[in-house]
Design an enzyme around this catalytic site. Structure first.
Site, PDB file in Angstrom:
ATOM      1  N   ASP A 222      -5.465   1.782  -6.952  1.00 54.00           N
ATOM      2  CA  ASP A 222      -6.381   2.986  -7.212  1.00 54.00           C
ATOM      3  C   ASP A 222      -7.033   3.118  -8.467  1.00 54.00           C
ATOM      4  OD1 ASP A 222      -5.403   4.325  -5.068  1.00 54.00           O
ATOM      5  OD2 ASP A 222      -3.238   4.957  -5.941  1.00 54.00           O
TER       6      ASP A 222
ATOM      7  N   ASP B  48      -3.730  13.003  -3.947  1.00 56.30           N
ATOM      8  CA  ASP B  48      -2.689  12.437  -3.110  1.00 56.30           C
ATOM      9  C   ASP B  48      -1.834  13.115  -2.515  1.00 56.30           C
ATOM     10  OD1 ASP B  48      -3.559   9.637  -3.341  1.00 56.30           O
ATOM     11  OD2 ASP B  48      -2.292   9.377  -5.146  1.00 56.30           O
TER      12      ASP B  48
ATOM     13  N   ASP C 295      -1.763   6.325  -8.114  1.00 60.51           N
ATOM     14  CA  ASP C 295      -0.554   5.763  -8.691  1.00 60.51           C
ATOM     15  C   ASP C 295      -0.512   4.290  -8.533  1.00 60.51           C
ATOM     16  OD1 ASP C 295      -0.034   5.721  -5.867  1.00 60.51           O
ATOM     17  OD2 ASP C 295       1.613   7.037  -5.921  1.00 60.51           O
TER      18      ASP C 295
HETATM   19  P1  ATP Z   1      -0.074   9.166  -0.395  1.00 59.73           P
HETATM   20  O1  ATP Z   1      -1.468   8.375  -0.129  1.00 59.73           O
HETATM   21  O2  ATP Z   1      -0.560  10.526  -0.290  1.00 59.73           O
HETATM   22  O3  ATP Z   1       0.699   8.782  -1.859  1.00 59.73           O
HETATM   23  P2  ATP Z   1       1.366   7.710   1.362  1.00 59.73           P
HETATM   24  O4  ATP Z   1       2.588   7.549   0.420  1.00 59.73           O
HETATM   25  O5  ATP Z   1       1.602   7.966   2.837  1.00 59.73           O
HETATM   26  O6  ATP Z   1       0.641   8.895   0.952  1.00 59.73           O
HETATM   27  P3  ATP Z   1       1.004   4.964   0.975  1.00 59.73           P
HETATM   28  O7  ATP Z   1       1.953   4.988  -0.077  1.00 59.73           O
HETATM   29  O8  ATP Z   1      -0.473   4.427   0.782  1.00 59.73           O
HETATM   30  O9  ATP Z   1       0.548   6.280   1.444  1.00 59.73           O
HETATM   31  O10 ATP Z   1       1.769   4.689   2.352  1.00 59.73           O
HETATM   32  C1  ATP Z   1       0.866   4.356   3.552  1.00 59.73           C
HETATM   33  C2  ATP Z   1       1.660   4.160   4.780  1.00 59.73           C
HETATM   34  O11 ATP Z   1       2.574   3.149   4.326  1.00 59.73           O
HETATM   35  C3  ATP Z   1       2.673   5.456   4.999  1.00 59.73           C
HETATM   36  O12 ATP Z   1       2.201   6.377   5.609  1.00 59.73           O
HETATM   37  C4  ATP Z   1       3.915   4.628   5.594  1.00 59.73           C
HETATM   38  O13 ATP Z   1       3.480   4.448   7.132  1.00 59.73           O
HETATM   39  C5  ATP Z   1       3.745   3.330   4.976  1.00 59.73           C
HETATM   40  N1  ATP Z   1       4.858   3.114   4.338  1.00 59.73           N
HETATM   41  C6  ATP Z   1       4.983   3.869   3.161  1.00 59.73           C
HETATM   42  N2  ATP Z   1       5.855   3.454   2.329  1.00 59.73           N
HETATM   43  C7  ATP Z   1       6.365   2.197   2.778  1.00 59.73           C
HETATM   44  C8  ATP Z   1       7.451   1.480   2.610  1.00 59.73           C
HETATM   45  N3  ATP Z   1       8.207   1.494   1.569  1.00 59.73           N
HETATM   46  N4  ATP Z   1       7.631   0.444   3.377  1.00 59.73           N
HETATM   47  C9  ATP Z   1       6.866   0.162   4.697  1.00 59.73           C
HETATM   48  N5  ATP Z   1       5.991   1.228   4.869  1.00 59.73           N
HETATM   49  C10 ATP Z   1       5.804   2.020   4.070  1.00 59.73           C
END
Ligand code: ATP
Length: 927
Positions: free
Chosen positions: A664, A344, A660
């Site tokens: 997943d 990730d 996480d």
């Molecule tokens: P990774 O998959 O590497 O952990 P990530 O944190 O970007 O990366 P996700 O947590 O799946 O992946 O988030 C996907 C998308 O959702 C993010 O790119 C962001 O645009 C949106 N996002 C993340 N956190 C929030 C939140 N707390 N509230 C609203 N939208 C969010």
């Protein structure tokens, strides 16, 4: 307070008794348990209840007792034969021999016992490490405690991904879905609520307002009051039916156990051969029998599985120091075979400490200044500072940031050297945290806004939806939905845009401008969020998120940096040299992902980048064709991870996959090494994983791989040591009988070699430091035999040479002093012991003895020195002479012993270096 512990009778509780809480309203449940749901229990009360209710744990299965473990050591067939034989020799008047042999057998058993106790202890310590925790309200404060400390009446918070820690009566539920298959067998998650049911007389699966221990929250959040703990829970009732222990057996251990069986047969056959040859050559049958049994005891590597467990357990302890927690022991072995690590991005490759640096609203790109989480900073348009209060769109965006948010900003007093300073911390999701800090910089805080707007409902964030929203209501009953999420997702739900204080329809041009801006920010490696809102008429059905999260008014974008972790770039380079490919998988935008992946060296110029949409459009065959070339997957949903794992596995890769979230878990389970995040990971992902990163850090995976390779190497080292030593022991006896020599070693000497010489150094090999080239070699093939890459070769060559040389030393002395057999036996004994103690240094390298500094494993040096000291004691401490059949040796004999015991590794080492086709060394150098 009339709370009491309800006991269920073993014959089965009455249904109404079990299900008492379900037709009560939450207030009544709280009153019954004497708890105020907004304050929780106080510490003293909780302690008092813990005394009465006991720990919130399921009773463990039966463990073998220490005495049982000790007795187990004697259950070995050959040991029993030896004991019986010794008893007979005792009856025949050979007291010294009998007592000495029994002492050695006892000592051996004791050593085996210590090894096993240690192995068991480390294993149970490992299990404790992954013990569950619970978020509980105590004295008005939410804290995370060990789940075993929960008591009836505790108020517990549940979030998506949590494993429910006890039986709870829910008092609040927001889109709460719980997967209860562990209890009901039904794998479709059940939507829960807090309303009382009309009847108590319903089955487990229909108790919509209860959460049961061991089941999983897959979506939403909620709060519940603990009604039963430990064995009183529904899970407790069936605890004896479920297998709670993780498998702690490893494929290698199983293979070694099989190998052990073959070796037993081989050792027994050879021993029989030695005995028969000896008797045919006129040896005394009884002496030969005793020598044979001793030889069998010595030659059978019965300690191998225990030493493997210890090597694994010690390695696992070292991994814990390097912040990797192993949940399933077999993964330690698999780690050394990993060829691809899929990681990730957020939090693993990056720091997960986010700061908003840019905001784009109303066609203006505003810079945000400030450092850390302190809510102090400026908003600048070019060089000019602007007042957020006077920019309606910016103000609106910041208000959404503050209200559509679940994190809180905490102000704490510094400690230690920074005692005088105030420390700002974020409690909750870092993305939300960054937004609170930014709003704070304009003086906008959730606390002030919440006075006007009360949160009515939350539509929680999840990686699948990539957005979240909250419904708020003011005193006049006016309702609004505030939403934030991935820009492409949110724009798709917008029909209007907030511009210059007015709401106007969102045109195609607007959309293009927004997406262009989004790209521009992403190219700066910023992670972007979009913000939107809508007015919600009171008549709207609030339960369906997809209905209510529509027709939104777009307000703007915020770009935040999440700097890469300092050590990650180097760790990725280490992986590259170790033949392991790193792949980035992220939910983030493609341009942001590529920018960071390139900076970290994950993305090669020729490597491909695929988006979740690309994956969606590709057939399995098409994807399989390119899967090997992809460096970055962006905007993927967790479900895609499973496809990625499977495709890579089809290409023959051994895949490590991080994750996480709840979604997943399938990919983590399917991966060869499933890795969960210790800090941000959900219980569900941890449960599916075989390795947990205590610090969520990618570099920790690389340390674990290195440690995994080292552990396996060490296991190979002591297999090589033990078996070559055994070959030497059998050979000297066999050849002597074949040539019609007298017995070169007496039984007690053979047992001594087995105990002292084979025992201590072999254990020290288990903690041998890694070779310098551990991470410069290609990953090991998972189907490779333990004897591959030179181990088999070493066992045979060194074993034969040790046997020949010891016999030569014996024969030379015996030829010179035909009347002094004991002297010749002492020489043979000393040579065998010394040559093994020298060979142990040869085992430490995959090459020859000349390749490593012999002193860089102090434990081994100490083990060898103590073995030498014990050898000298047996030879020179005269009272022991008759027991061990030894006499003091002179200088000439010592020269002979030294030369013959050094020869095996020197001769074999030189042969290996000079051999024109020294294939195994070449392979090591090439790989
Ligand atoms: P990774 O998959 O590497 O952990 P990530 O944190 O970007 O990366 P996700 O947590 O799946 O992946 O988030 C996907 C998308 O959702 C993010 O790119 C962001 O645009 C949106 N996002 C993340 N956190 C929030 C939140 N707390 N509230 C609203 N939208 C969010």
């Amino acid at each position: 307070m009339d709370w009491k512990i309800d006991r269920w009778d073993k014959g089965g509780r009455k249904l109404a008794e079990q299900a008492r809480w379900i037709d009560w309203d939450p207030e009544r449940v709280a009153a019954y348990f004497g708890v105020n749901p907004s304050v929780g229990l106080n510490g003293d009360e909780a302690k008092e209840r813990l005394k009465r209710a006991g720990y919130n744990r399921l009773a463990e299965g039966e463990k073998s007792s220490l005495f049982g473990l000790f007795i187990d050591q004697f259950k070995d067939f050959m040991v029993l034969v030896l004991l019986v034989a010794t008893l007979i020799s005792g009856l025949l008047g050979e007291y010294t021999d009998a007592i000495a042999i029994i002492a050695i057998v006892l000592l051996n058993a004791f050593l085996g016992f210590i090894q096993e106790v240690r192995a068991e202890k480390s294993l149970s310590a490992l299990k404790k490490l992954s013990a569950p925790t619970a978020k509980v309200l105590r004295q008005g404060k939410w804290t995370r405690i060990d789940a075993s400390l929960l008591v009836p009446g505790d108020v517990v918070a549940l979030e998506s991904g949590d494993r429910i820690p006890a039986d709870l009566r829910l008092i609040k539920a927001e889109s709460l879905y719980i997967e209860e298959s562990a209890l009901t067998g039904e794998s479709v998650p059940v939507e829960k609520n807090s309303a009382p049911l009309p009847h108590a007389d319903v089955s487990l699966g229909d108790r919509k307002n209860m959460g049961y221990m061991g089941t999983m929250v897959v979506r939403g959040n909620g709060t519940g009051i603990v009604v039963h703990t430990g064995m009183e829970t529904e899970m407790g009732r069936i605890a004896h039916l479920i297998e709670t222990t993780e498998t702690m057996d490893t494929p290698l251990k199983r293979r070694l156990e099989q190998l052990g069986k073959i070796l037993i047969i081989v050792a027994l056959l050879l021993t029989a051969l030695v005995v028969v040859t000896g008797i045919l050559h006129g040896q005394d049958a009884y002496r030969m029998f005793l020598a044979g049994v001793s030889l069998a005891v010595a030659a059978i590597p019965e300690g191998l599985p225990a030493i493997v467990t210890i090597a694994l357990a010690l390695g696992v302890q070292r991994m814990i120091k390097r912040r990797a927690i192993v949940r399933k022991l077999p993964s330690v072995e698999t780690l050394g075979c990993a060829t691809v690590i899929c990681s990730d991005k957020t939090g693993t490759l990056t720091q997960n400490k986010m700061f908003v640096t840019h905001i784009w609203t109303d066609q203006k790109l505003i810079q945000v200044t400030g450092s850390g989480y302190e809510p102090v900073g400026k908003f600048k348009l070019g060089k000019q500072e602007i007042d957020a209060a006077k920019e309606p769109a910016l103000k609106q965006l910041l208000e959404i940031s503050a209200l559509c948010n679940n994190a809180s900003l905490i102000k704490e007093k510094g400690a230690g050297v920074i005692k005088k300073r105030t420390v700002w911390k974020i409690d909750g999701d870092p993305t939300d945290g960054a937004l609170i800090v930014t709003a704070g910089k304009a003086g906008i805080t959730g606390e002030t806004l919440k006075k006007e707007w009360v949160r009515v409902k939350e539509y929680p964030f999840d990686s699948e939806r990539k957005m979240m929203s909250v419904l708020v209501r003011n005193k006049n009953g006016k309702q609004r939905l505030y939403a934030k999420g991935a820009p492409e997702i949110l724009i798709g739900r917008c029909t209007h845009i907030y511009s210059k204080g007015k709401v106007v329809p969102l045109t195609r041009e607007h959309k293009q401008t927004i997406l262009k801006m989004n790209e521009q920010l992403a190219a700066m490696a910023l992670r972007n969020l979009a913000f939107a809102y809508r007015e919600v008429p009171q008549t709207t059905n609030l339960n369906k998120d997809w209905q209510i999260e529509q027709n939104l008014v777009f307000v703007g974008l915020a770009g935040m940096i999440d700097p890469p972790r300092g050590e990650v770039k180097e760790a990725i380079e280490v992986c590259r040299r170790a033949g392991i490919k790193t792949v980035m998988i992220t939910g983030d935008h493609q341009t942001t992902a590529v920018a960071i992946a390139s900076e970290l060296g994950i993305k090669r110029p020729e490597g491909l980048t695929l988006s979740g949409q690309d994956l969606y459009n590709m057939s399995d065959e098409e994807f399989l064709r390119v899967a090997n070339e992809v460096d970055v997957y962006a905007r993927v949903s967790p479900e895609h991870k499973l496809r990625i794992v499977k495709a890579l596995q089809k290409h023959g890769h051994v895949v490590a996959m991080t994750g996480d979230g709840v979604n997943d878990a399938p990919a983590i389970k399917a991966a060869d090494i499933g890795i969960a995040m210790g800090v941000t990971g959900t219980d569900v992902s941890k449960e599916a994983s075989s390795l947990i990163l205590a610090d969520d850090n990618f570099a920790t995976i690389v340390s674990a791989v290195e440690e995994g390779r080292n552990i396996y190497d060490n296991i190979r080292k002591f297999i090589s040591y033990l078996l070559a030593s055994n070959v030497g022991e059998i050979l000297i006896m066999f050849l002597a009988m074949l040539f019609g020599f007298p017995l070169p070693l007496v039984p007690i000497q053979i047992l001594w070699v087995n105990l002292v010489t084979d025992g201590l150094p072999a254990m020290a090999l288990g903690v041998d430091p890694a070779e310098d080239n551990t991470m410069e070699r290609a990953p090991r093939n998972s189907r490779e035999s333990v004897f591959a890459r030179g181990v088999g070769w070493k066992i045979v060559t060194r074993g034969l040479l040790i046997g020949f040389c010891s016999l030569a030393a014996f024969w030379v002395t015996y030829a010179e002093f035909p009347d002094d057999l004991v002297k010749a036996q002492t020489v043979a004994f000393a040579t065998l012991v010394l040559s093994q103690l020298i060979y142990v240094f040869d085992c430490r390298s995959q090459g020859t003895i000349f390749q490593r500094n012999p002193f860089d494993n102090p434990a081994l040096v100490l083990a060898v020195l103590s073995s030498v000291a014990l050898l000298l004691a047996v030879i020179y401490y005269r009272p022991l002479g008759p027991v061990f059949h030894t006499v003091p040796l002179g200088l000439r004999e010592w020269i002979l012993v030294t030369v013959t015991s050094t020869l095996p590794v020197i001769v074999a080492g030189l042969f290996d270096v000079m051999r024109p086709r020294n294939w195994h060394l070449k392979r090591i150098a090439n790989s």
